[in-house]
Design a protein around this motif. Structure first.
Motif, PDB file in Angstrom:
ATOM      1  N   GLN A 204     -48.612  22.418 103.210  1.00  0.00           N
ATOM      2  CA  GLN A 204     -48.076  23.628 103.836  1.00  0.00           C
ATOM      3  C   GLN A 204     -48.945  24.848 103.543  1.00  0.00           C
ATOM      4  O   GLN A 204     -49.060  25.745 104.389  1.00  0.00           O
ATOM      5  N   MET A 205     -49.580  24.873 102.389  1.00  0.00           N
ATOM      6  CA  MET A 205     -50.530  25.953 102.082  1.00  0.00           C
ATOM      7  C   MET A 205     -51.742  25.873 103.005  1.00  0.00           C
ATOM      8  O   MET A 205     -52.227  26.892 103.515  1.00  0.00           O
ATOM      9  N   LEU A 206     -52.261  24.661 103.208  1.00  0.00           N
ATOM     10  CA  LEU A 206     -53.381  24.475 104.143  1.00  0.00           C
ATOM     11  C   LEU A 206     -53.008  24.953 105.547  1.00  0.00           C
ATOM     12  O   LEU A 206     -53.805  25.597 106.235  1.00  0.00           O
ATOM     13  N   GLU A 207     -51.796  24.618 105.956  1.00  0.00           N
ATOM     14  CA  GLU A 207     -51.332  25.014 107.285  1.00  0.00           C
ATOM     15  C   GLU A 207     -51.142  26.518 107.388  1.00  0.00           C
ATOM     16  O   GLU A 207     -51.518  27.139 108.400  1.00  0.00           O
ATOM     17  N   LYS A 208     -50.587  27.118 106.349  1.00  0.00           N
ATOM     18  CA  LYS A 208     -50.369  28.569 106.343  1.00  0.00           C
ATOM     19  C   LYS A 208     -51.688  29.324 106.463  1.00  0.00           C
ATOM     20  O   LYS A 208     -51.777  30.356 107.143  1.00  0.00           O
ATOM     21  N   GLU A 209     -52.730  28.796 105.817  1.00  0.00           N
ATOM     22  CA  GLU A 209     -54.039  29.442 105.856  1.00  0.00           C
ATOM     23  C   GLU A 209     -54.878  29.004 107.056  1.00  0.00           C
ATOM     24  O   GLU A 209     -56.032  29.397 107.187  1.00  0.00           O
ATOM     25  N   GLU A 210     -54.294  28.171 107.897  1.00  0.00           N
ATOM     26  CA  GLU A 210     -54.932  27.722 109.141  1.00  0.00           C
ATOM     27  C   GLU A 210     -56.313  27.109 108.888  1.00  0.00           C
ATOM     28  O   GLU A 210     -57.287  27.411 109.565  1.00  0.00           O
ATOM     29  N   LEU A 211     -56.359  26.185 107.909  1.00  0.00           N
ATOM     30  CA  LEU A 211     -57.620  25.519 107.580  1.00  0.00           C
ATOM     31  C   LEU A 211     -57.895  24.320 108.491  1.00  0.00           C
ATOM     32  O   LEU A 211     -58.945  23.688 108.378  1.00  0.00           O
ATOM     33  N   ALA A 212     -56.974  24.034 109.382  1.00  0.00           N
ATOM     34  CA  ALA A 212     -57.187  23.065 110.469  1.00  0.00           C
ATOM     35  C   ALA A 212     -57.669  21.706 109.966  1.00  0.00           C
ATOM     36  O   ALA A 212     -58.747  21.233 110.323  1.00  0.00           O
ATOM     37  N   ILE A 213     -56.855  21.069 109.146  1.00  0.00           N
ATOM     38  CA  ILE A 213     -57.172  19.728 108.657  1.00  0.00           C
ATOM     39  C   ILE A 213     -56.737  18.709 109.712  1.00  0.00           C
ATOM     40  O   ILE A 213     -55.601  18.730 110.183  1.00  0.00           O
ATOM     41  N   GLU A 214     -57.638  17.817 110.077  1.00  0.00           N
ATOM     42  CA  GLU A 214     -57.350  16.861 111.147  1.00  0.00           C
ATOM     43  C   GLU A 214     -56.236  15.906 110.754  1.00  0.00           C
ATOM     44  O   GLU A 214     -55.310  15.653 111.523  1.00  0.00           O
ATOM     45  N   PHE A 215     -56.325  15.307 109.553  1.00  0.00           N
ATOM     46  CA  PHE A 215     -55.254  14.475 109.025  1.00  0.00           C
ATOM     47  C   PHE A 215     -55.475  14.286 107.526  1.00  0.00           C
ATOM     48  O   PHE A 215     -56.550  14.597 106.994  1.00  0.00           O
ATOM     49  N   ILE A 216     -54.434  13.786 106.860  1.00  0.00           N
ATOM     50  CA  ILE A 216     -54.483  13.594 105.403  1.00  0.00           C
ATOM     51  C   ILE A 216     -54.095  12.154 105.095  1.00  0.00           C
ATOM     52  O   ILE A 216     -53.034  11.668 105.504  1.00  0.00           O
TER      53      ILE A 216
END
Length: 350
Positions: A204-216
């Motif tokens: 959720q931190m990655l998403e909040k900062e809009e780091l655009a991760i393709e998948f985990i």
């Protein structure tokens, strides 16, 4: 008919250590399999032990191949491929890496007997696929420099190994996104290093900062199907099952629990091509796209996995960079069935 199964041990040095949250390796240890027939054909397979993931060691692979697996297929006619690979599957409990090595060799034999490249035998959907390249976990500055170098070499997707301290991992991802820009796909492999709530908080931190991760990939322990479902249902970023997925039974359970968005298929986990095909079919029916992946393995087993991916339309992602870590790749692939051109892998017509 099958007349003999022989085994050979080899070690190949890596250009640099491969480091994840669960292990560090500087060489690939391989057990190569040759299956011979009365027609003079030879099929090649291979397995690499990954004790912390599959539970298989060099000794256990060797014992399983030379013992119950060899006994289960000796004297069988090659035309009965489905029966032979079924015998391999049922020869013993577990031992997926040993089964994979023999299964790969059997499919190699079958493709040679009928003079078809393996990817065509398996469906022939395409003959090329693009791989990502893995970034070992390390110092932030070193990972950023490596990422920049890989982008310059033409790689469009990078898989980032994480599993350190929460804030350090977050800082790594910020730095990497800043380094490679928005056009490069960043994927994360946590290698089972988080609990479910930590994984959700981090993602959720990655998403909040809009780091655009393709998948985990595999944020929690492989056995924690409930944790996988919790993470999948509490984040927007697609979640990929890896260590949770060894078999078609696992695939069905993941689908029924809606525990992930994507599958990572690895032959050393599935016990070879036959089970991998079943998993890919289940995934397609469920609307789940697949990636073909590997451990740090021999180019023999990686080549088989690439041919599988090119044969099946539902396997659209590839993490097939293991051979690119080898010191002597060109020499090893000289008589192989795949060719690398940066991130592009081509199945050869032989």
């Amino acid at each position: 008919m099958i007349t003999d199964v022989t085994v050979k041990h080899a070690r190949n040095k890596l250009k640099e250590p491969f480091i994840t949250a669960i292990r560090s390796v500087d060489e690939i240890e391989t057990l190569s399999i040759t299956i011979e027939t009365d027609e003079g054909l030879e099929g090649l397979g291979a397995a690499s032990p990954t004790l912390k993931i599959t539970g298989d060691s060099f000794d256990s692979i060797h014992s399983a191949v030379r013992g119950p697996i060899k006994e289960s297929i000796a004297g069988m006619p090659l035309k009965s491929l489905e029966q032979i690979v079924s015998n391999v599957r049922d020869a013993c409990v577990g031992n997926t890496s040993a089964k994979a090595a023999v299964d790969i060799a059997l499919y190699d034999l079958f493709s040679k007997k009928y003079q078809l490249p393996l990817y065509q035998l398996l469906g022939g959907y395409r003959n090329k696929i693009m791989t990502d390249m893995t970034l070992s976990i390390g110092k932030e500055s070193e990972m950023a420099a490596k990422a920049e170098s890989l982008v310059q070499q033409g790689f469009k997707a990078l898989k980032v190994k994480l599993g350190g301290a929460f804030q350090e991992d977050l800082s790594r991802m910020r730095r990497l996104r800043q380094t490679v820009g928005d056009s490069i796909q960043l994927r994360i492999d946590a290698n089972q290093s988080w609990d479910a709530k930590t994984a959700v908080r981090f993602i959720q931190m990655l998403e909040k900062e809009e780091l655009a991760i393709e998948f985990i990939e595999q944020p929690v322990k492989g056995s924690d199907f409930e944790g996988m479902a919790y993470v999948t249902n509490h984040v927007q970023t697609p979640i990929m099952a890896d260590e949770s997925l060894f078999s078609a039974v696992d695939a069905l359970r993941l689908v029924q629990m809606r525990a992930c968005d994507l599958f990572n298929i690895k032959l050393m986990k599935t016990g070879g091509i036959r089970e991998a095909l079943a998993i890919a079919d289940i995934a397609e029916a469920a609307g789940i796209l697949c990636m073909i992946g590997s451990m740090m393995e021999s180019p023999i087993s990686v080549s088989a996995a690439v041919h599988l991916a090119c044969g099946h339309r539902n396997i659209i992602y590839a993490d097939m960079d293991a051979p690119l870590w080898l010191e002597n790749l060109e020499e090893i692939l000289e008589d192989g069935t795949i060719a690398y051109d940066g991130p592009r892998i081509t199945c050869l017509e032989r």
